[in-house]
Design an enzyme around this catalytic site. Structure first.
Site, PDB file in Angstrom:
ATOM      1  N   LYS A 237      37.270  30.104  34.078  1.00 14.85           N
ATOM      2  CA  LYS A 237      38.711  30.005  33.882  1.00 14.85           C
ATOM      3  C   LYS A 237      39.381  31.211  34.520  1.00 14.85           C
ATOM      4  CE  LYS A 237      38.909  27.307  29.604  1.00 14.85           C
ATOM      5  NZ  LYS A 237      39.449  27.245  28.219  1.00 14.85           N
ATOM      6  N   PHE A 240      44.877  30.791  37.482  1.00 15.98           N
ATOM      7  CA  PHE A 240      45.277  29.584  38.193  1.00 15.98           C
ATOM      8  C   PHE A 240      44.980  28.321  37.400  1.00 15.98           C
ATOM      9  CE2 PHE A 240      41.005  30.858  39.276  1.00 15.98           C
ATOM     10  CZ  PHE A 240      40.283  29.711  38.983  1.00 15.98           C
ATOM     11  N   GLY A 241      43.939  28.329  36.542  1.00 19.36           N
ATOM     12  CA  GLY A 241      43.486  27.131  35.856  1.00 19.36           C
ATOM     13  C   GLY A 241      42.009  27.220  35.511  1.00 19.36           C
ATOM     14  N   GLU A 242      41.231  26.197  35.898  1.00 20.31           N
ATOM     15  CA  GLU A 242      39.816  26.115  35.533  1.00 20.31           C
ATOM     16  C   GLU A 242      38.953  25.799  36.754  1.00 20.31           C
ATOM     17  OE1 GLU A 242      40.514  24.202  31.060  1.00 20.31           O
ATOM     18  OE2 GLU A 242      39.950  22.915  32.740  1.00 20.31           O
ATOM     19  N   VAL A 243      37.657  26.145  36.643  1.00 18.57           N
ATOM     20  CA  VAL A 243      36.673  25.767  37.651  1.00 18.57           C
ATOM     21  C   VAL A 243      35.605  24.920  36.962  1.00 18.57           C
ATOM     22  CG1 VAL A 243      34.979  26.543  39.345  1.00 18.57           C
ATOM     23  CG2 VAL A 243      37.061  27.874  38.975  1.00 18.57           C
ATOM     24  N   ASP A 357      42.844  40.212  47.846  1.00 20.55           N
ATOM     25  CA  ASP A 357      42.378  40.246  46.449  1.00 20.55           C
ATOM     26  C   ASP A 357      40.852  40.298  46.411  1.00 20.55           C
ATOM     27  OD1 ASP A 357      42.588  40.343  43.702  1.00 20.55           O
ATOM     28  OD2 ASP A 357      42.781  38.176  43.449  1.00 20.55           O
TER      29      ASP A 357
END
Length: 527
Positions: A237, A240-243, A357
């Protein structure tokens, strides 16, 4: 009184429209500096609106010709999002709504298909001109025959030109697109019409990489793959969201699912990954991008290769590495960054890209113990012809712990692309420090720690980092025992030259790659 005749009015409009399609467009762009971007020939302006918590949020940008060949960016989902591509200067400046006039004209029972793909671009222009004509207030007298003929014949002529242009440019794909558009928007596409069932992902990617474009799979193939993936388990997580780990034809893939609020990051990362000639053994292998709509909310998918070891951060927390393993990992990371930073000149060339990044959590470890650089959502591209930098308008600013001094004290020259590359090098030195600490020499190694773990809090602020890095000019400690091992001694020297406060004095990624290659060669000679 006789009316003046304009025999060349229709012809002039036709040639004007065709000429406009063959040159670049200027578009409104929320993701660019000065809120303006320019497409290449056959590009388009892009306008997207999504319904989030009952409010419409819009994103506007440019699309390249390669992105126009599929329906990922121009595709509009029913009642949830609207994505339009248009083909006149600043045409995406208009406000889109989820229920536009076009939908009302098509009838209540017909689904909204969004704008047509590239072979119907002139048809879209015809609709725009017709709509504007209908909205004009009529004069006291009725139209004459010439005006009526122009309104009827000009769109018809433009439509014919559009059809002929479409046949010439996409003659090999007309049947394919025709079949795809017959499906309902929520139905899975038949991948048997696009690719052989006995082909694995590596075969597909290899075929596309050697075909000349080097920018990845066609967008319709991407959509087909994404819609036939079965999600297995969540593996990470982030902001941005989830993997997720997913399965496609028996193969594992990684699926990065962005929240609908982070559409800009999804769009940006998909755009960067599909840069021509970006594919490299030390850059995460991109497979597909797709937006999946379940009728009430939208998921934004980014599909890539799956690496079971996870990130370098996870790997170093679990395992130590040998001297050989350290050099191999460091060399592969430097090779990936050197490829990103390098500009390849030519018709199928690649722009220079800076990551912005770079950290151990954005580097993945492969089965063969080499590494790949991932998470390009903050990356910037450099156009050497115009000497401009494509900087995304994104709320994410990188990871504070890995920020270079010039970013922390806000002295970085944002108009110079070299500044972004040098900031990447500073971050690379910190990643090498994390890696070297876990190198086991005669059974002696250090516990895993993040850079500056003993100088700043666990979640440092910009002010915390600025005080340590800029004001006190401190850097992570390099143990004296590293001098007893040739590879660790070289790694320590590289780190110091990556951490210079003066950005211009830092090493380049290519120089680091060559230095580490020589360490490997020296070892091979001794063996």
């Amino acid at each position: 009184m006789t009316r003046p005749r304009y025999p060349n009015f229709g012809t002039a409009l036709i040639f004007l429209s065709v000429a406009q399609l063959s040159t670049g467009l200027k578009c409104v762009c929320q993701l660019c500096a000065n809120n303006t971007c320019e497409t290449g020939a056959d590009g388009a302006c892009w306008n997207s609106v999504m319904l989030i918590d009952g409010k419409e949020e819009a994103v506007k940008s440019c699309l390249s010709p390669s992105e126009m060949k599929g329906q990922v960016f121009c595709y509009s989902s029913r009642n949830v999002s609207k994505r339009n591509c248009c083909f006149t200067d600043f045409c995406n400046n208009e406000t889109l709504h989820l229920h536009p006039e076009l939908n009302e004209r098509r009838g209540k029972d017909q689904p909204l298909e969004g704008v047509r793909i590239i072979n119907d671009d002139l048809t879209f222009m015809v609709w725009r001109h017709t709509a504007r004509a209908e909205k004009r207030p009529t004069a006291g007298a009725s139209w004459g025959r010439l005006e009526l003929a122009a309104v009827i014949l000009v769109p018809s002529c433009l439509l014919c030109v559009g059809i002929l242009l479409g046949v010439c440019t996409v003659q090999g794909q007309c049947c394919l697109y025709g079949k795809a558009r017959k499906h309902d928007v929520e139905e899975a596409l038949d991948d048997q019409t696009l690719m052989s069932p006995d082909k694995c992902l590596k075969d597909l990617i290899f075929d596309m990489s050697t075909s000349g474009s080097g920018s990845g799979l066609p967008l319709l193939v991407q959509r087909t793959i994404a819609r036939t993936i079965v999600l297995q388990e969540i593996i990470g997580k982030g902001r941005f969201g989830e993997v997720w780990r997913g399965r496609w034809r028996g193969e594992d893939v990684a699926v990065k699912i962005f929240s609908s609020r982070d559409e800009r990051s999804w769009f940006r990362e998909a755009e960067i990954y599909q840069t021509i000639m970006l594919r490299h053994e030390n850059i995460l292998g991109f497979i597909a991008a797709d937006n999946k709509d379940n009728g009430s909310w939208t998921q934004l998918w980014l599909v890539s290769e799956y690496h079971e070891h996870g990130s370098l951060f996870d790997y170093l927390n679990r395992y130590t590495v040998s001297v050989d393993g350290m050099v191999v990992l460091a060399l592969s990371i430097a090779s990936g960054l050197a490829h990103l930073h390098m500009e390849i000149i030519g018709t199928q060339g690649k722009p220079a890209i800076a990551h912005r990044d770079l950290k151990s959590k954005n580097i993945l470890v492969k089965k063969n113990s080499t590494a790949v650089i991932a998470d390009l959502g903050l990356a910037v591209k450099h156009d050497s012809i115009t000497n401009t930098i494509d900087i995304p308008a994104n709320h994410r600013v990188g990871t504070k712990r890995y920020m270079a001094p010039e970013i922390l004290d806000d002295t970085i020259n944002m108009s110079s692309f070299e500044s972004f590359k040098r900031a990447d090098i500073y971050s690379l030195g910190l990643v090498f420090w994390e890696l070297a600490r876990r190198c086991s020499v005669r059974g002696i190694y250090e516990d895993y720690q993040l850079p500056y773990y003993d100088m700043v809090p666990s979640d440092p602020s910009v002010e915390d980092m600025k005080k340590v890095v800029c004001d006190q000019k401190l850097r992570p400690n390099i143990p004296n025992q590293w001098q007893s091992c040739e590879a660790l001694r070289v790694m320590g020297k590289i780190m110091r030259e990556c951490w210079y406060a003066t950005a211009a004095a830092r090493l380049t990624a290519l120089r680091i790659k060559k230095t580490l290659s020589q360490v490997t060669v020296i070892k091979d000679v001794k063996d």
